[in-house]
Design a protein around this motif. Sequence first.
Motif, PDB file in Angstrom:
ATOM      1  N   PHE A   1      37.647  44.760  51.876  1.00 27.57           N
ATOM      2  CA  PHE A   1      36.898  44.639  50.625  1.00 27.57           C
ATOM      3  C   PHE A   1      37.417  43.539  49.689  1.00 27.57           C
ATOM      4  O   PHE A   1      36.639  42.747  49.173  1.00 27.57           O
ATOM      5  N   GLN A   2      38.738  43.494  49.436  1.00 28.40           N
ATOM      6  CA  GLN A   2      39.345  42.450  48.588  1.00 28.40           C
ATOM      7  C   GLN A   2      38.745  42.422  47.186  1.00 28.40           C
ATOM      8  O   GLN A   2      38.615  41.357  46.578  1.00 28.40           O
ATOM      9  N   LEU A   3      38.382  43.584  46.667  1.00 29.87           N
ATOM     10  CA  LEU A   3      37.949  43.665  45.268  1.00 29.87           C
ATOM     11  C   LEU A   3      39.182  43.664  44.376  1.00 29.87           C
ATOM     12  O   LEU A   3      40.206  44.266  44.722  1.00 29.87           O
ATOM     13  N   LEU A   4      39.109  42.986  43.225  1.00 23.38           N
ATOM     14  CA  LEU A   4      40.260  42.955  42.319  1.00 23.38           C
ATOM     15  C   LEU A   4      40.367  44.297  41.606  1.00 23.38           C
ATOM     16  O   LEU A   4      39.413  44.729  40.948  1.00 23.38           O
ATOM     17  N   PRO A   5      41.515  44.966  41.722  1.00 26.22           N
ATOM     18  CA  PRO A   5      41.619  46.358  41.246  1.00 26.22           C
ATOM     19  C   PRO A   5      41.549  46.525  39.735  1.00 26.22           C
ATOM     20  O   PRO A   5      41.195  47.605  39.253  1.00 26.22           O
ATOM     21  N   THR A   6      41.878  45.474  38.981  1.00 28.18           N
ATOM     22  CA  THR A   6      41.908  45.605  37.514  1.00 28.18           C
ATOM     23  C   THR A   6      40.576  45.251  36.868  1.00 28.18           C
ATOM     24  O   THR A   6      40.413  45.381  35.659  1.00 28.18           O
ATOM     25  N   LEU A   7      39.614  44.784  37.666  1.00 28.26           N
ATOM     26  CA  LEU A   7      38.280  44.473  37.154  1.00 28.26           C
ATOM     27  C   LEU A   7      37.317  45.579  37.554  1.00 28.26           C
ATOM     28  O   LEU A   7      37.462  46.169  38.629  1.00 28.26           O
ATOM     29  N   THR A   8      36.326  45.854  36.701  1.00 27.04           N
ATOM     30  CA  THR A   8      35.295  46.804  37.093  1.00 27.04           C
ATOM     31  C   THR A   8      34.478  46.207  38.241  1.00 27.04           C
ATOM     32  O   THR A   8      34.578  45.012  38.543  1.00 27.04           O
ATOM     33  N   VAL A   9      33.667  47.056  38.845  1.00 28.57           N
ATOM     34  CA  VAL A   9      32.844  46.614  39.969  1.00 28.57           C
ATOM     35  C   VAL A   9      31.921  45.466  39.547  1.00 28.57           C
ATOM     36  O   VAL A   9      31.822  44.444  40.233  1.00 28.57           O
ATOM     37  N   VAL A  10      31.277  45.616  38.401  1.00 28.65           N
ATOM     38  CA  VAL A  10      30.345  44.566  37.959  1.00 28.65           C
ATOM     39  C   VAL A  10      31.097  43.273  37.617  1.00 28.65           C
ATOM     40  O   VAL A  10      30.617  42.167  37.892  1.00 28.65           O
ATOM     41  N   GLU A  11      32.302  43.394  37.087  1.00 24.69           N
ATOM     42  CA  GLU A  11      33.112  42.203  36.796  1.00 24.69           C
ATOM     43  C   GLU A  11      33.534  41.497  38.086  1.00 24.69           C
ATOM     44  O   GLU A  11      33.595  40.264  38.137  1.00 24.69           O
TER      45      GLU A  11
END
Length: 202
Positions: free
Chosen positions: A95-105
């Motif tokens: 996934f590599q989503l940034l953990p400190t940003l919300t999903v929409v961010e």
Amino acid sequence: MGHVIQVSDVVKTYPLGAGEFVAINHLSLDVDDGEFVAVVGRSGSGKTTLLNLLAGIDRPTSGTVRVAGADLGSLSESGLAAWRGSNVGLVFQFFQLLPTLTVVENVMLPMDFAKTIPPGQRRDRAQHLLERVGVGDQADKLPATLSGGQQQRAAIARALANDPPILLADEPTGNLDSTTAEAVLALFADLSADGRTIVVVT
């Protein structure tokens, strides 16, 4: 319909202490505009290396890689980054989503980098993409609070942020249960039906 991806006699080697490791050995491949291609092979067979070459993350040792009208070997690092921002969406196994940003961010972030979407439209576009992939109600949550399948859907929305003509996915279902994996592949099929070119490694 033309070839949106052309790989011509590509070799990719990596230096090792005892010599060199050949990851890709004289590969040629054409992918037409709007095609949905699966690259299937055992672990270590060079699939991720191929995807990295198509994304301009890595460069071939020899041969040429042309994607979306550009000879990737002739572009500088900054040129590759600019090209990638508007031509390729990447989806990763973890996934590599940034953990400190919300999903929409997370979905807005590529728009902030590429600057192809006007600032005032970015949040609405991100929300629309999240709804398109079925997780619009998760927009204001942090990634860690989502299930694996929801995170992968959010990652696909992020890959679509700048409306790239090509989507490259590296083992996008490898971290998901079979039912969720089928749903994610169905989503890719829908995106392909829209005319997007998709290459999935699995």
